[in-house]
Design a protein around this motif. Structure first.
Motif, short mmCIF file in Angstrom:
data_model
loop_
_atom_site.label_atom_id
_atom_site.label_comp_id
_atom_site.label_asym_id
_atom_site.label_seq_id
_atom_site.Cartn_x
_atom_site.Cartn_y
_atom_site.Cartn_z
N GLN A 738 16.39 -8.75 -63.59
CA GLN A 738 16.77 -9.28 -62.29
C GLN A 738 18.28 -9.31 -62.06
N ASP A 739 19.07 -8.73 -62.96
CA ASP A 739 20.51 -8.67 -62.73
C ASP A 739 20.83 -7.55 -61.75
N ASP A 740 22.01 -7.62 -61.15
CA ASP A 740 22.38 -6.66 -60.10
C ASP A 740 22.55 -5.24 -60.62
N GLU A 781 19.22 -8.74 -50.16
CA GLU A 781 19.58 -8.88 -48.75
C GLU A 781 20.29 -7.66 -48.21
N ASP A 782 21.00 -6.90 -49.08
CA ASP A 782 21.74 -5.73 -48.60
C ASP A 782 20.86 -4.51 -48.40
N GLY A 783 19.56 -4.59 -48.78
CA GLY A 783 18.63 -3.49 -48.54
C GLY A 783 18.70 -2.37 -49.57
N LEU A 788 16.62 2.43 -52.71
CA LEU A 788 16.33 3.08 -53.99
C LEU A 788 14.91 3.63 -53.99
N LEU A 789 13.94 2.80 -53.58
CA LEU A 789 12.56 3.27 -53.54
C LEU A 789 12.42 4.46 -52.60
N THR A 790 13.08 4.41 -51.46
CA THR A 790 12.97 5.48 -50.47
C THR A 790 13.47 6.81 -51.03
N ARG A 821 15.79 -8.36 -43.39
CA ARG A 821 15.03 -7.57 -44.36
C ARG A 821 14.03 -6.65 -43.65
N LYS A 822 13.41 -7.16 -42.59
CA LYS A 822 12.49 -6.31 -41.83
C LYS A 822 13.19 -5.06 -41.32
N GLN A 823 14.36 -5.22 -40.76
CA GLN A 823 15.07 -4.08 -40.20
C GLN A 823 15.48 -3.09 -41.29
N ASN A 824 15.88 -3.59 -42.45
CA ASN A 824 16.22 -2.70 -43.56
C ASN A 824 15.01 -1.90 -44.02
N MET A 825 13.85 -2.54 -44.09
CA MET A 825 12.63 -1.84 -44.51
C MET A 825 12.23 -0.81 -43.45
N LYS A 826 12.31 -1.22 -42.18
CA LYS A 826 11.94 -0.29 -41.12
C LYS A 826 12.86 0.92 -41.07
N ALA A 827 14.15 0.70 -41.35
CA ALA A 827 15.09 1.81 -41.36
C ALA A 827 14.71 2.84 -42.43
N CYS A 828 14.25 2.36 -43.58
CA CYS A 828 13.81 3.26 -44.64
C CYS A 828 12.55 4.02 -44.21
#
Length: 852
Positions: A738-740, A781-783, A788-790, A821-828
């Motif tokens: 869970q580290d950055d 929070e930064d998406g 990465l998954l995308t 977070r919704k907008q970041n996911m939708k952008a992907c």
């Protein structure tokens, strides 16, 4: 992607032509395998063309009654017109197994030829009516070099074998039972072979063979023992006997699924075959036993009686999951197995029900059938079967099973046919119950109660609320509601299954001297959400006194969840976080109860994950939830530190799976609370002689962010780098950190010599695990977690779209998160939908998510 049209259940038509016999020659070469398929075809309707499915094939010739015949290829289908009522059809095709990275049809896995034809993979081998309601008897001749391919396997019984020129040989297999094309299987390679036998209840001798990669024979014994145990159980519990002379299992490393039930020749992912105490965990051993059982049980529930169409998938999968769950419960801990099944429903299936891919257990439409191999079809489907079992009882259910096989052996049928057999055998009206097959989403039961001390009357009101996914014309479901009432002395006053059938239901119980504590929906008697305002005292009473061990566990989940959500509210409102001492005392009592099943105690101590907690609410303040859960874990661990250490040390040297489960649950709680001494973790890691304890020590080191975590991970890697299944566990540990730095670490690990983007197991263990099991970093929070998954989904789209579609799930379930977070996911998702060659698999999921 506008050309991708959905198929609808309502449009089903029986086949215009059927095939009674199929004689195949498969002449194996890595990039130019020749397939000659000779079919006996029968016309079922006049004035229609014969349409045969095909994909990725090079067509060489088409003959009807031994004469060349004109054809067209239209929209991926071979079209023949003007055909007689009965004829012989011969089609020759050429395919490229080594270039087939989709792992559907015929492909190569580590130098061996292998097939996967469910759901629609047979069309990658030859042109054929690739649908489950076309059942034929198969005769298959396989030709290949002797060197490198001494074993040539297919469905049924071996009837002929011999030598050919140029170091080649052949084997002929005949399957006496008609089957659909999705059950066809072929394997050719060089393996280690474990042999055994089983004598059926009628006295027939069945040869058992398990094929594994060279050097892994010692890891096949548990799978063989599980197979024999499954065969004996199916005879004793269901009266079902195996029907061929041989039963084979082949383990391959490149496989999209867990396993496949092809008639007489089951092909398995190595994950569900290979195990020894050094390299496999207790959970792995249990998983192998369960999956071996599942695929064996399909011999009757899926093979002898199969699906009419793919919308009926739960007919075989829901029923067979129920059967494998009952098998595991009969040979192991019924409570712990039930808890594991409940977790899948509450933590995964409920999420699917509330997300863009929501569908009933019998879907009404589909673009890509592989997308409907889901927890809804499988696991909710099993819960629907379990509810039927609850309503009919064991005797009534077994009578229904017997009638089902009497009516439909050798047929392709529907879910309605199954329910009809249950109704007719038991005399119970299941007409309202059938709604479970057609209505999507998770019903909610809102429960309230009252007690009149003067009359001794206890009244229970159950309101049934249907979700929007069920549709505007949805009707109340038939829900079996298992109830126990517990007196103030802790003794059971009543155990009864109530029928909840209306939107508003009232039940009255008389003659009570005090207000009882209700144990509601015991054993999770229906896959529904329950709302009842339990008090802390009531939950503690249920943890101590409920006659159902599952109910005791569910009370513990509710108790700790209340504590976490209470602290979420405190954070949001600017208050201070705290933990009620009664909560700690209730968990302390679990630790001190030496009569309690250690595995059940371990389940109680495994505090709900972040993902599980998210599924308890309609919307979530994610950052507050992460902080509140961490606080409660730290407080609980601090309160129980002495008891956790004492219990841990008591269990340290006990060599049994239940003892290890509780010991490692204690270690994990200490670690998550920041109270785990480094020397304790290193000692367990160094002294461990089994994979369960080794991984638990590693997990504790990472959870406690101990200084030794990197050195232990490195030592683990050095020891196991050449053992793929163990490296999967190492990749999962790395993905869960869970580290950055985890994002950069994942990118680096994609180049690790043990990783391959072409291997589904490796992809799931690293990229899939990150998305599904590391919510703290995935939902950054930064998406960046989403991005990465995308990136990897875009690569997988052209390599193995089926795997890509399965690991995308966390990205499309954005409904409960904050707007950022919704907008970041939708952008992907917008980035994916804009790809020029997006696969059907991903298109269906992404488009449905964006249109939600």
């Amino acid at each position: 992607m506008s050309e991708l049209q959905a198929k609808h259940l309502k449009d089903y038509q029986s086949p215009a032509f059927t095939i009674s016999e199929l004689d195949m020659l498969v002449d194996l070469y890595p990039s130019k395998t020749r397939v000659i398929a000779r079919s006996q075809v029968i016309r079922c309707r006049d004035n229609e063309a014969l349409l045969l499915d095909g994909e990725g094939l090079e067509l060489k010739s088409v003959k009807v009654n031994n004469e060349a015949y004109p054809y067209q290829i239209v929209a991926g289908q071979l079209r023949l017109e003007g055909l007689p009522a009965h004829f012989a059809l011969e089609i020759e095709t050429e395919i490229d197994p080594v270039g087939n990275s989709s792992l559907e049809g015929l492909y190569m896995s580590d130098g061996a030829y292998c097939t996967q034809c469910e759901a629609e993979g047979f069309r990658r081998i030859t042109y054929f009516p690739d649908r489950p309601d076309v059942l034929a008897k198969y005769r298959v001749r396989i030709e290949a070099p002797k060197t490198g391919f001494p074993y040539l396997l297919s469905n049924g019984n071996k009837v002929e074998a011999g030598a050919l020129d140029d170091d080649r040989h052949y084997v002929v297999w005949e399957d006496p039972f008609p089957k659909p094309s999705y059950l066809f299987a072929l394997v050719a390679g060089d393996f280690d072979l474990l042999q055994d036998s089983f004598v059926t209840q009628s006295g027939r001798h069945v040869a058992l063979e398990v094929f594994v990669d060279k050097g892994n024979l010692h890891k096949a014994h548990h799978a063989m023992a599980s197979l024999k145990k499954s065969m004996a159980w199916d005879e004793s519990r269901f009266g079902l006997e195996y029907d061929l002379d041989i039963y084979m299992i082949v383990a391959v490393d490149f496989f999209n699924m867990g396993a496949m039930e092809n008639k007489g020749l089951n092909i398995f992912n190595t994950k569900y075959v290979l195990a020894d105490i050094e390299s496999a965990t207790d959970d792995d051993f249990h998983g192998i036993e369960s999956v071996v059982g599942h695929e064996y049980f399909h011999n009757w529930t899926g093979n002898r009686v199969t699906c009419r169409d793919w919308f009926q998938l739960s007919l075989k999968e829901g029923l067979t999951v129920f059967r494998d769950q009952e098998f595991s419960s009969d040979v192991g801990s019924r409570a712990v197995n039930r808890i594991q099944a409940i977790k899948v429903i509450k933590n995964q299936q409920f999420a699917e029900d509330s997300g863009p891919m929501a569908h009933p257990i019998r879907p009404q439409s589909v673009i890509e059938m592989n997308n409907f191999y889901t927890v809804t079809v499988y696991n909710k489907g099993a819960e629907v079967i379990r509810m039927m079992h609850t309503l009919l009882g064991e005797a009534g259910f077994q009578a229904g099973m017997k009638l089902y096989f009497q009516r439909h052996d050798g047929q392709a049928v529907t879910c309605d046919d199954f329910v009809g057999a249950m109704e007719d055998a038991s005399g119970v009206d299941l007409s309202q119950f059938r709604l479970w097959y057609n209505q999507a989403g998770t019903p909610t039961l809102k429960v309230s109660d009252s007690f009149d001390a003067r009359s001794g009357e206890y009244r229970l009101v159950v309101l049934q609320q249907l979700p929007p996914q069920a549709g505007d014309d949805a009707k109340p479901m038939h829900i079996p509601f298992d109830l126990e009432l517990i007196g103030d002395d802790g003794k059971s006053l009543l155990n009864k299954v109530l029928d909840v059938k209306e939107a508003h239901n009232e039940f009255v119980f008389e003659g009570l001297s005090t207000r009882p504590v209700p144990s509601l929906l015991q054993n999770f008697s229906a896959p529904v959400k329950l709302e009842y305002d339990f008090t802390t005292a009531q939950l503690i009473s249920l943890m101590r006194n409920a006659s159902s061990e599952v109910a005791r566990w569910e009370a513990s989940v509710s108790l700790i969840s209340r504590a976490i959500w209470g602290n979420v509210n405190a954070l949001v409102s600017g208050g201070d976080m705290a933990l009620d001492t009664r909560v700690a005392d209730a968990f302390r009592a679990v630790l001190l109860d030496e009569e309690l099943d250690p595995q059940l105690a371990a389940e109680i101590l495994n505090i709900p994950s972040i993902n599980a907690l998210i599924e308890q609410v309609d919307s979530v303040n994610f950052d507050a939830l992460v902080s509140a859960r961490a606080f409660v874990l730290e407080e609980l661990s601090a309160n129980l530190e002495d008891e956790l250490l004492v219990r841990y040390r008591e269990l340290y040297h006990i060599d049994s799976a239940p003892a290890r489960a509780l010991k490692n649950a204690c270690l994990a709680m200490l670690a998550r609370g920041g109270l785990c001494p480094e020397e304790l973790v290193e000692k367990q890691f160094n002294e461990s002689c089994n994979m369960t304890d080794s991984l638990a020590a590693l997990g504790a080191a990472m959870a406690g962010e101990l200084d030794c975590q990197d050195s232990l991970l490195e030592r683990f890697e050095q020891r196991w780098v050449d053992t793929p299944l163990v490296m999967d566990k190492w990749f999962m540990l790395q993905a869960s950190r869970q580290d950055d730095a985890v994002l950069g670490r994942i990118d680096a690990l994609v180049s690790h010599k043990a990783f391959s983007l072409n291997n589904p197991n490796r992809v799931r263990s690293l990229i899939g695990c990150f998305a599904a099991n590391n919510p703290v970093q995935f939902h950054r929070e930064d998406g960046e977690g989403y991005r990465l998954l995308t990136r990897y989904l875009k690569q997988l789209n052209g390599v193995n779209p089926q795997v890509a579609a399965r690991i995308i799930t966390p990205l499309i379930q954005f409904g409960k998160f904050d707007e950022g977070r919704k907008q970041n996911m939708k952008a992907c998702l917008e980035e994916l939908i804009g790809m020029p060659e997006l696969s059907r698999d991903l298109y269906e999921k992404v488009s449905r998510a964006l249109s939600q």
